[in-house]
Design a protein around this motif. Sequence first.
Motif, PDB file in Angstrom:
ATOM      1  N   PHE A  72       0.876  -1.387  -0.086  1.00  0.00           N
ATOM      2  CA  PHE A  72      -0.031  -0.078   0.061  1.00  0.00           C
ATOM      3  C   PHE A  72       0.833   1.282  -0.072  1.00  0.00           C
ATOM      4  CE2 PHE A  72      -2.463  -3.208   2.072  1.00  0.00           C
ATOM      5  CZ  PHE A  72      -3.732  -3.220   1.356  1.00  0.00           C
ATOM      6  N   SER A  73       0.244   2.523  -0.519  1.00  0.00           N
ATOM      7  CA  SER A  73       1.021   3.787  -0.178  1.00  0.00           C
ATOM      8  C   SER A  73       0.003   4.551   0.731  1.00  0.00           C
ATOM      9  CB  SER A  73       0.998   4.192  -1.759  1.00  0.00           C
ATOM     10  OG  SER A  73      -0.502   4.576  -2.038  1.00  0.00           O
ATOM     11  N   SER A  74       0.629   5.477   1.386  1.00  0.00           N
ATOM     12  CA  SER A  74       0.049   6.068   2.556  1.00  0.00           C
ATOM     13  C   SER A  74       0.715   7.340   2.814  1.00  0.00           C
ATOM     14  CB  SER A  74      -0.093   5.402   3.607  1.00  0.00           C
ATOM     15  OG  SER A  74      -0.898   6.489   4.673  1.00  0.00           O
ATOM     16  N   LEU A  75       0.267   8.594   3.083  1.00  0.00           N
ATOM     17  CA  LEU A  75       0.855   9.785   3.324  1.00  0.00           C
ATOM     18  C   LEU A  75       1.314   9.729   4.893  1.00  0.00           C
ATOM     19  CD1 LEU A  75      -1.536  12.541   1.870  1.00  0.00           C
ATOM     20  CD2 LEU A  75       0.593  11.968   1.003  1.00  0.00           C
ATOM     21  N   ARG A  76       0.810   8.700   5.559  1.00  0.00           N
ATOM     22  CA  ARG A  76       1.357   8.707   6.875  1.00  0.00           C
ATOM     23  C   ARG A  76       2.060   7.263   7.389  1.00  0.00           C
ATOM     24  NH1 ARG A  76      -3.619  10.688  10.659  1.00  0.00           N
ATOM     25  NH2 ARG A  76      -1.595  10.205  12.213  1.00  0.00           N
ATOM     26  N   PRO A  77       2.910   7.118   7.962  1.00  0.00           N
ATOM     27  CA  PRO A  77       3.638   5.797   8.162  1.00  0.00           C
ATOM     28  C   PRO A  77       2.714   4.767   9.231  1.00  0.00           C
ATOM     29  CG  PRO A  77       4.586   7.567   9.448  1.00  0.00           C
ATOM     30  CD  PRO A  77       3.858   8.223   8.687  1.00  0.00           C
ATOM     31  N   ASP A  78       1.600   5.039   9.126  1.00  0.00           N
ATOM     32  CA  ASP A  78       0.443   4.173   9.863  1.00  0.00           C
ATOM     33  C   ASP A  78      -0.388   3.451   8.993  1.00  0.00           C
ATOM     34  OD1 ASP A  78      -1.145   6.115   9.261  1.00  0.00           O
ATOM     35  OD2 ASP A  78      -1.090   7.215  11.266  1.00  0.00           O
ATOM     36  N   HIS A  79      -1.474   2.781   9.436  1.00  0.00           N
ATOM     37  CA  HIS A  79      -2.507   2.034   9.007  1.00  0.00           C
ATOM     38  C   HIS A  79      -3.624   3.018   8.379  1.00  0.00           C
ATOM     39  CE1 HIS A  79      -0.417  -1.553  10.420  1.00  0.00           C
ATOM     40  NE2 HIS A  79      -0.369  -0.956  11.353  1.00  0.00           N
ATOM     41  N   SER A  80      -3.465   4.272   8.270  1.00  0.00           N
ATOM     42  CA  SER A  80      -4.619   5.209   7.857  1.00  0.00           C
ATOM     43  C   SER A  80      -4.546   5.452   6.462  1.00  0.00           C
ATOM     44  CB  SER A  80      -4.904   6.313   8.817  1.00  0.00           C
ATOM     45  OG  SER A  80      -3.527   7.017   8.780  1.00  0.00           O
ATOM     46  N   GLU A  81      -5.362   5.494   5.689  1.00  0.00           N
ATOM     47  CA  GLU A  81      -5.737   6.121   4.216  1.00  0.00           C
ATOM     48  C   GLU A  81      -4.603   5.375   3.487  1.00  0.00           C
ATOM     49  OE1 GLU A  81      -4.375  10.342   4.234  1.00  0.00           O
ATOM     50  OE2 GLU A  81      -6.349  10.845   5.618  1.00  0.00           O
ATOM     51  N   LEU A  82      -4.863   4.159   3.368  1.00  0.00           N
ATOM     52  CA  LEU A  82      -3.904   3.098   2.517  1.00  0.00           C
ATOM     53  C   LEU A  82      -4.653   3.284   1.350  1.00  0.00           C
ATOM     54  CD1 LEU A  82      -3.763   0.172   5.232  1.00  0.00           C
ATOM     55  CD2 LEU A  82      -2.119   1.909   4.620  1.00  0.00           C
ATOM     56  N   ASN A  83      -3.848   3.127   0.298  1.00  0.00           N
ATOM     57  CA  ASN A  83      -4.129   2.883  -1.169  1.00  0.00           C
ATOM     58  C   ASN A  83      -3.328   1.868  -1.760  1.00  0.00           C
ATOM     59  OD1 ASN A  83      -5.664   5.412  -1.358  1.00  0.00           O
ATOM     60  ND2 ASN A  83      -4.079   6.662  -1.109  1.00  0.00           N
ATOM     61  N   LEU A  84      -3.986   0.927  -2.189  1.00  0.00           N
ATOM     62  CA  LEU A  84      -3.453  -0.395  -2.569  1.00  0.00           C
ATOM     63  C   LEU A  84      -2.546  -0.183  -4.159  1.00  0.00           C
ATOM     64  CD1 LEU A  84      -3.209  -3.458  -2.249  1.00  0.00           C
ATOM     65  CD2 LEU A  84      -5.268  -3.914  -3.772  1.00  0.00           C
ATOM     66  N   THR A 114       5.824  14.029   1.290  1.00  0.00           N
ATOM     67  CA  THR A 114       6.194  12.733   1.504  1.00  0.00           C
ATOM     68  C   THR A 114       5.156  11.680   1.277  1.00  0.00           C
ATOM     69  OG1 THR A 114       7.760  13.621   3.167  1.00  0.00           O
ATOM     70  CG2 THR A 114       7.717  11.185   3.155  1.00  0.00           C
ATOM     71  N   LEU A 115       5.656  10.460   0.682  1.00  0.00           N
ATOM     72  CA  LEU A 115       4.799   9.192   0.571  1.00  0.00           C
ATOM     73  C   LEU A 115       5.554   8.136   1.146  1.00  0.00           C
ATOM     74  CD1 LEU A 115       2.071   8.455  -0.780  1.00  0.00           C
ATOM     75  CD2 LEU A 115       3.323   7.800  -2.741  1.00  0.00           C
ATOM     76  N   HIS A 116       4.696   7.378   1.869  1.00  0.00           N
ATOM     77  CA  HIS A 116       5.044   6.225   2.424  1.00  0.00           C
ATOM     78  C   HIS A 116       4.593   4.787   1.871  1.00  0.00           C
ATOM     79  CE1 HIS A 116       5.698   9.226   5.524  1.00  0.00           C
ATOM     80  NE2 HIS A 116       6.688   8.669   5.920  1.00  0.00           N
ATOM     81  N   THR A 117       5.403   3.585   1.797  1.00  0.00           N
ATOM     82  CA  THR A 117       4.769   2.404   1.496  1.00  0.00           C
ATOM     83  C   THR A 117       4.871   1.452   2.583  1.00  0.00           C
ATOM     84  OG1 THR A 117       5.162   0.563  -0.088  1.00  0.00           O
ATOM     85  CG2 THR A 117       7.031   1.677   0.563  1.00  0.00           C
ATOM     86  N   LEU A 118       3.627   0.755   2.792  1.00  0.00           N
ATOM     87  CA  LEU A 118       3.374  -0.168   3.790  1.00  0.00           C
ATOM     88  C   LEU A 118       3.518  -1.648   3.230  1.00  0.00           C
ATOM     89  CD1 LEU A 118       1.740   2.365   4.911  1.00  0.00           C
ATOM     90  CD2 LEU A 118       1.431   1.121   6.732  1.00  0.00           C
ATOM     91  N   VAL A 119       4.331  -2.623   3.404  1.00  0.00           N
ATOM     92  CA  VAL A 119       4.223  -3.882   2.806  1.00  0.00           C
ATOM     93  C   VAL A 119       3.862  -5.040   3.952  1.00  0.00           C
ATOM     94  CG1 VAL A 119       5.933  -5.651   1.848  1.00  0.00           C
ATOM     95  CG2 VAL A 119       6.442  -3.103   1.467  1.00  0.00           C
ATOM     96  N   TYR A 120       2.528  -5.540   3.276  1.00  0.00           N
ATOM     97  CA  TYR A 120       2.336  -6.661   4.441  1.00  0.00           C
ATOM     98  C   TYR A 120       2.447  -7.915   3.782  1.00  0.00           C
ATOM     99  CZ  TYR A 120      -0.408  -3.014   6.768  1.00  0.00           C
ATOM    100  OH  TYR A 120      -0.619  -1.883   7.601  1.00  0.00           O
TER     101      TYR A 120
END
Length: 549
Positions: A72-84, A114-120
């Motif tokens: 996912f991508s997100s503006l914040r490094p948490d689990h909110s506003e996730l875009n696949l 800044t843009l973050h990525t979250l890998v699950y």
Amino acid sequence: MFPSCYSKPTSSKDLFKRTYLTKILLGVFVVYMSHTCWVIYGFVYTKPCERGKGDCISSYLAERPRLQLSIFSSLRPDHSELNLIIKIDDFDIHSKFERVVNVSLPLATRNNGTLHTLVYVHKFGVSPLQDNRQVHHVAQLSTYMMSQKNLSSAKEVLKKHAATAPRVVDRPISHWRSRLTLNMMSEDFTFNRGTLPSDVRRYMRVYFVSCFRFQDENRMVYLPLLHIDELSVRVKDMMEINGSTTKLPLTISYEGLSLRQFRLWIHMQDVMFSLKRFGFTEVNIDEIKGVLVDNNLYLLALTTLVTAFHFIFEFLAFKNDISFWKKKKNMVGMSRKTVLWRCFSTIVILLKMLEERSSLLGLIPVGIGTTIEVWKVKQVSKIQLQWRTSRSIVHVGKFDESERKTIQHDTQAMKCLSYLVYPLSISGAIFSLVYLRYKNYYSWLINSLVSGIYAFGFLSMAPQLFINFKLKSVGHLQWNVLMYKAVNTFVNDAFACVFSTHPSHQLGCFRDEILFLLYLYQRRLYSTNKTRCREYGSCHHNHRKLKAQ
């Protein structure tokens, strides 16, 4: 020409004092290499846990679960506003892949955000936010760097607005990370809780499973060890983000690692992060990343070993150089111009490094070398400082007839070189002032001096060669220091051919080799006469021959 002298036989006590520091240094070097080999052995071999012998932590992957990879991508490094970004069903941890996807950029990111990525990595068919046995990592897809476009346009702005140009150059711009490399330990390994490596513990999540055979015991299981590779992020792969860009490509690659590779990769990545604390810039770290990533692992191990030997020879050269000049009383055969030139060169290089805000690991050795060169100027000029109660007195010693003869040869050689060096250096400085742009006149002066040192620095050794030719002797030279420096020069040449270095550095290394070969030729040509004293005060006579004469 050569002064008469008498040298007492060296006692075993004096010899022990002379070699005491060398023995300590060699001992420290052996301990360092032993520790390095032990650390490498720890990476190569990790003892597995045996059933019934301690608390064992087994792998979750041993159960062969169906997994899914979601990014996912997100503006914040948490689990909110996730875009696949991408979802891979039936994720096979043993199969590597590489895919290119287009990522949509939010408005905040396009406006220098800044843009973050979250890998699950989670169970197949289950949302990662609802899976209590998921593992995830967060990384930045954008980072702030100096814009190459701004750097080029700043030269034009500098012509009209010199005062405002630094603001344009120093403004960081958000850049896009075009590669995302994922790694996961695919090896089914059972750890011992008591000997669990600290680097693995940071990435490990453990849960307990009840054992049906033994109701009083719980089995510990660790979830997959996921890792985002930061070493593969190179400056050349970064893309500038502007306001009109809505989508940018992202290359996602995955590869499973063994336990050895996983631990080694973590260790090297930690080293990269620690270098920032020592003042390394992003460009310096990027060059080290290129050495670690783009070269073979065996070549990397060889580099580490040779660097250790390079350090030991450099220290021995410093130590013997200080010892030589500390004991030297007679300056017959020694070029004062060469010593003065070396002192001036090291001071200029130190000022250049200070202007570029180089790291402490580079500044400290150069600073020590500069201090030694300044002290050598004091020795060769016979300057003595005598401290009194209220003031200090500077006393300059006198030179005898043999030393004045050496000074004449030294001045004659430097006078001939000045006809070549000075016009070329001045013309090069004028050319750079007219056609190149600098922040200020101080920067222009330092850069011009450094360019002259790299271009004509090797000519500073020519007066010493001329003095050797006039005296028909090389006994006054410090051959142990020359040998140590020659070994380091050959090492620098080898690595200049293997790794990408500046052409001026490569040229400087090869020129030093040519000069060393000329010294060797003079040593063979002017063999030491064992019936006379050497220029630096010690004799080849033994005690019996002196009595016989």
